[in-house]
Design an enzyme around this catalytic site. Structure first.
Site, mmCIF file in Angstrom:
data_model
loop_
_atom_site.group_PDB
_atom_site.id
_atom_site.type_symbol
_atom_site.label_atom_id
_atom_site.label_comp_id
_atom_site.label_asym_id
_atom_site.label_seq_id
_atom_site.Cartn_x
_atom_site.Cartn_y
_atom_site.Cartn_z
ATOM 1 N N LYS A 37 0.828 -1.215 0.000
ATOM 2 C CA LYS A 37 0.000 0.000 0.000
ATOM 3 C C LYS A 37 0.855 1.255 0.000
ATOM 4 C CE LYS A 37 -2.395 -1.009 3.573
ATOM 5 N NZ LYS A 37 -1.594 -2.234 3.753
ATOM 6 N N MET A 96 -10.253 2.711 18.200
ATOM 7 C CA MET A 96 -9.321 2.610 19.323
ATOM 8 C C MET A 96 -9.897 3.151 20.628
ATOM 9 S SD MET A 96 -7.007 5.892 18.360
ATOM 10 C CE MET A 96 -5.973 5.795 19.750
ATOM 11 N N MET A 144 -7.944 -4.731 16.557
ATOM 12 C CA MET A 144 -9.403 -4.674 16.590
ATOM 13 C C MET A 144 -10.088 -5.869 17.263
ATOM 14 S SD MET A 144 -10.203 -1.788 15.828
ATOM 15 C CE MET A 144 -8.597 -1.175 16.312
ATOM 16 N N GLY A 175 -4.626 1.686 14.255
ATOM 17 C CA GLY A 175 -4.972 1.379 12.883
ATOM 18 C C GLY A 175 -4.670 2.492 11.914
ATOM 19 N N GLN A 176 -5.113 3.700 12.252
ATOM 20 C CA GLN A 176 -5.050 4.787 11.277
ATOM 21 C C GLN A 176 -3.782 5.619 11.479
ATOM 22 O OE1 GLN A 176 -9.149 6.425 10.286
ATOM 23 N NE2 GLN A 176 -9.409 5.810 12.404
#
Ligand SMILES: Nc1nc2c(c(=O)[nH]1)N[C@H]1C(S)=C(S)[C@@H](COP(=O)(O)OP(=O)(O)OC[C@H]3O[C@@H](n4cnc5c(=O)[nH]c(N)nc54)[C@H](O)[C@@H]3O)O[C@H]1N2
Ligand SMILES: Nc1nc2c(c(=O)[nH]1)N[C@H]1C(S)=C(S)[C@@H](COP(=O)(O)OP(=O)(O)OC[C@H]3O[C@@H](n4cnc5c(=O)[nH]c(N)nc54)[C@H](O)[C@@H]3O)O[C@H]1N2
Ligand code: SF4
Ligand SMILES: [Mo]
Length: 768
Positions: free
Chosen positions: A84, A174, A358, A395-396
């Site tokens: 990615k 989160m 998650m 995650g982000q």
């Protein structure tokens, strides 16, 4: 090539080779020797995608970003990057980028100049406030917001308008990690950093698919094991993944029973005398909270926990319900495996890192399960030291930087909670607004914000850098809400999505390196990048859109920044909130010069480990000091096992689990516009266990219908493809906007964090 450079490159290639061998299908890109890339102008930027926060070098040519390589000077990825990151610049150049604003006229979206759309947004906001009050306007942002985006949004809504209607999609991501840390340590930030990987002997993964979701970090884990085969990776999971393939031991457990397994580990630690008694006496308090705490599926659900003191003896007694044998019956994990796992936590000679993401956070007892993993580390004193620590992966790219640190949630301010008068005073002083204007009560968390839109309490909603019409659970209710009479939805976007489809105004955004910004990654690393290319058409950064609208509403004094220097000015203003050894942020020039800086940044030094005098300027003494709680201790919470909100039954006999694949970013809006990634996994699918498939007479590639109490979908079955769910479970990734799996999911959430559980609901599976 200079010899030094060549050696560096060989080392990187070796690491790539090691990672690639163990992670089939995950492509790693090393610095390339392709002569076509020699003449490019290479500039640094953090990766746009996951919370790992890899440092990239972006190759520029004639005003375009044409190539990417991992930044060898970044301590995060040391020159590596995953598929990615490697293809990320292609996401800037999709043919259907928004270049102008769009406004709904007579039901149809029509292009209009951006300045005109901004006028409309401001007047609509003013109108709504006048008619139905401040708390009828709201903003829903993102962990992909840059730090300045989130800071300006908070200042505008909380400090200028005077509403706490500020939320971000990190609530879905989160929030349980946040409340887990707050309840255990009294401060919300991870104590360790990625360097822990280079010191640990054991890695325990608690339901996260690191090979696909944090691939570069996982490559660091694999690289360490390659050099020292005695190093162990243990994968606890409900679904066999690529991470499982690379692990030394895989323990497949029934959904939700992680609560019981962790209690069994703590039971075993105490029973075998593996607890660090001195550490417990000096640094730990024991607590119990409320039980049977509900699931939040009803509107206006409210819950407040309590902390009843416990003695170690009482805590031990409560754990007797969690012997390995009892937990085997519940979880499906053999008692001997639970004992083995406990022995790894208990062995004083082994340094151990727990990772999660998650599987823990999207959990109706998400706060509890976060508390429980801390318990295992606190009982053994394996915390806040190189190679020993619980590590909540984010995650982000800026879930930490923008949501956790800037505080873009209803109950937070850039420093402290809205309920704390000192926090409000500090904010009012820095923002130069009257303190009475900042409301002292939180309003709506994300799910409740969309419910309030449905009920008509919220009338105006501005959505930035998130795609909730794909990612909200129990989607139909919330999509219908946006379409109700008298609702006005503004969407800042870069591409058409199901969310921009329901917008009344679309504002075209300048993306990532088309504007200057900062992200904060999962290890407290802040990374800055310059504007490297021009945005298309009239696209404008999310920060500047907010400033333009705020000024149109009369807040010119609060937003005095010049366009050329606004990111510097905003950063230096924001930094005032975090002064002091606990949170000090690096100055702007420091950030510009380096591939990221860890905070607290005290006297020119980064802090790698918190709560330990040897590493952390805020800690007293030379050992551990948990200064977040009033009693200067970390809290071990007894938290029991409680069942999820919905479990399979005769009518809906399967568990539905949802998640991601390595090639795609969330809703696919970016990665489906990158041809190689889109072609690799063009459509979503339903993974089944081979035994279930056989019983249903379903073969690989057949169509199956999935039905929950909320909706129904037809997908292609995948058997023994990339992952394999346990028997009785189905897994569906959510990247495909043409197959909206959230039509089926449930909006149950953890009552403490208010984060929804996307990993568990009940469905029926039929051959279609
Ligand atoms: N390629 C790629 N990478 C990404 C992202 C992306 O979209 N694409 N998104 C980023 C973001 S924002 C996030 S939040 C992360 C997510 O990263 P992960 O959490 O690693 O990934 P998911 O696919 O959401 O969740 C998969 C895991 O949920 C676990 N699980 C299911 N039920 C339970 C349970 O009851 N208990 C426990 N403990 N585990 C359970 C399964 O075992 C499985 O391993 O990935 C980040 N990285
Ligand atoms: N079923 C299910 N649902 C889930 C989850 C799950 O595991 N299962 N996970 C949840 C989690 S952890 C997360 S983090 C969320 C993610 O959910 P979302 O945040 O809703 O998903 P994204 O696709 O990341 O949405 C970001 C949007 O911003 C746009 N965009 C990109 N760059 C810019 C920019 O610079 N400015 C603006 N204005 N827009 C931009 C993109 O085109 C995209 O549409 O999903 C949640 N939903
Ligand atoms: S691991 Fe994450 S941050 Fe690193 S290149 Fe891949 S997507 Fe980007
Ligand atoms: Mo996330």
């Amino acid at each position: 090539m200079k010899r030094r450079d060549m050696l560096k490159q060989i080392a990187t290639l070796a690491a790539v080779g090691a990672a690639q061998e163990l992670m089939p299908g995950v492509v790693f890109a090393a610095p390339t020797v392709d002569p076509r890339l020699q003449g490019l102008d290479w500039q640094k930027a953090p990766c746009r995608f996951c919370g790992t926060g890899c440092g990239l070098l972006i190759g520029l040519e004639k005003g375009r970003a044409v190539a990417v390589k991992g930044d060898p000077t970044s301590p995060v990825n040391k020159g590596l990057c995953c598929v990615k990151g490697y293809h990320s610049v292609m996401a800037l150049y999709g043919a259907d980028r928004f270049k102008t604003a769009w406004v709904r006229k007579d039901g149809k979206l029509t292009p209009v100049p951006v300045q005109q759309a901004l006028d409309l947004v401001a007047s609509k906001m003013k109108e709504t406030i006048a008619a139905t009050g401040k708390d009828s306007v709201a903003i829903y942002g993102s962990g992909q917001w840059t730090i300045p985006d989130g800071y300006v949004a908070s200042k505008f809504f909380k400090g200028c308008i005077g509403t706490n209607n500020v939320e971000a999609n990190a609530r879905l991501c989160m929030a349980s990690a946040v409340t887990g840390m707050m309840t255990t340590f009294g401060l919300d930030e991870p104590m360790g950093c990625y360097e822990d990987i280079d010191h640990a002997d054991v890695f325990v993964l608690w339901g996260n698919n690191m090979a696909e979701m944090h691939p570069v970090l996982f490559s660091r884990v694999l690289e360490r094991r390659l050099a020292r085969p005695e190093i162990k990776i243990i994968d606890l999971t409900t679904r066999w993944t690529r991470t499982s393939m690379a692990s030394d031991k895989v323990m497949v457990f029934q959904p939700q029973t992680d609560l019981a397994i962790l209690n069994a580990i703590c039971y075993e630690i105490l029973r075998n005398g593996w607890a660090d008694q001195r550490f417990l006496e000096q640094h730990v308090s024991f607590k119990a909270g409320k039980t049977n705490i509900g699931y939040g599926t009803e509107d206006k659900f409210a819950f407040t926990d309590e902390a009843k003191p416990l003695t170690l003896q009482e805590y031990r007694k409560k754990l007797e319900d969690y012997t390995p044998e009892k937990v085997e019956a519940l979880s499906g994990v053999p008692a001997k495996d639970i004992r083995y796992l406990a022995s790894l936590y208990g062995d004083p000679k082994k340094k151990l890192v727990s990772f999660w993401c998650m599987g823990f956070n999207q959990h109706t007892r998400g706060t509890w399960v976060n508390n429980l993993v801390y318990n295992a580390h606190l009982l053994t004193g394996k915390i806040s030291m190189p190679g020993n620590g619980p590590f909540s992966l984010t995650g982000q790219p800026s879930a930490c930087g923008t949501v956790r640190e800037v505080g873009t949630l209803t109950h937070r301010l850039p420093h402290g909670d809205v309920t704390d008068p000192h926090a409000r005073e500090l904010a009012a002083k820095i923002w130069r607004v009257p303190v009475e204007r900042i409301p002292s009560k939180p309003t709506y968390h994300t799910v409740e914000m969309f419910r309030a839109l449905d009920r008509g309490e919220i009338r105006f909603l501005w959505i930035q850098v998130t795609n909730p019409m794909v990612t909200m659970p129990k989607l139909k209710r919330y999509r219908d809400a946006t379409k109700k009479e008298g609702r006005f939805i503004v969407v800042s976007e870069v591409y058409p999505t199901p969310t921009s489809d329901i917008a009344d105004v679309i504002l075209p955004s300048a993306m990532w390196i088309e504007r200057e910004g900062m992200f904060g990654s999962g290890e407290r690393r802040t990374q800055h990048w310059n504007k490297l290319v021009q945005p298309p058409g009239e696209a404008m950064s999310d920060t500047w859109q907010l400033i333009e609208v705020a000024r149109r509403m009369g807040f010119t004094k609060e937003f005095p920044y010049k366009e050329e220097t606004h990111i510097r000015d905003i950063w230096e203003e924001y930094r005032q909130f975090q002064h002091g050894p606990q949170h000090e942020m690096a100055p702007y020039d420091e950030l510009r010069a380096k591939p990221g800086v860890l905070w607290p940044f005290v006297n020119g030094k980064e802090t790698k480990w918190r709560y330990h005098g040897k590493y952390d300027a805020a800690a007293k003494g030379t050992g551990h000091h948990f200064y977040g709680k009033p009693d200067q201790h970390a809290w071990i919470w007894f938290r029991p096992y409680e069942a999820p909100a919905e479990s399979p039954d005769a009518q809906y006999p399967f568990w539905l689990n949802t998640g991601r694949v390595v090639e795609h970013w969330h809703t696919g809006s970016l990665t489906r516009r990158i041809p190689v990634l889109h072609q690799a996994v063009p459509r979503s699918y339903a993974e089944l266990h081979p035994a279930d498939a056989k019983r249903l007479n379903v073969r690989n590639g057949d169509r199956v219908r999935l039905t929950s109490r909320r909706g129904s979908l037809v997908l292609t079955a995948q058997i023994d493809g990339r992952g394999r769910p346990a028997e009785g479970q189905v897994f569906v990734p959510f990247f495909d906007e043409s197959i909206l799996i959230n039509e089926l999911t449930l909006d149950a959430f953890c009552p403490i964090s208010r984060q929804p559980d996307y990993k568990k609901c009940a469905v029926k599976v039929e051959k279609a």
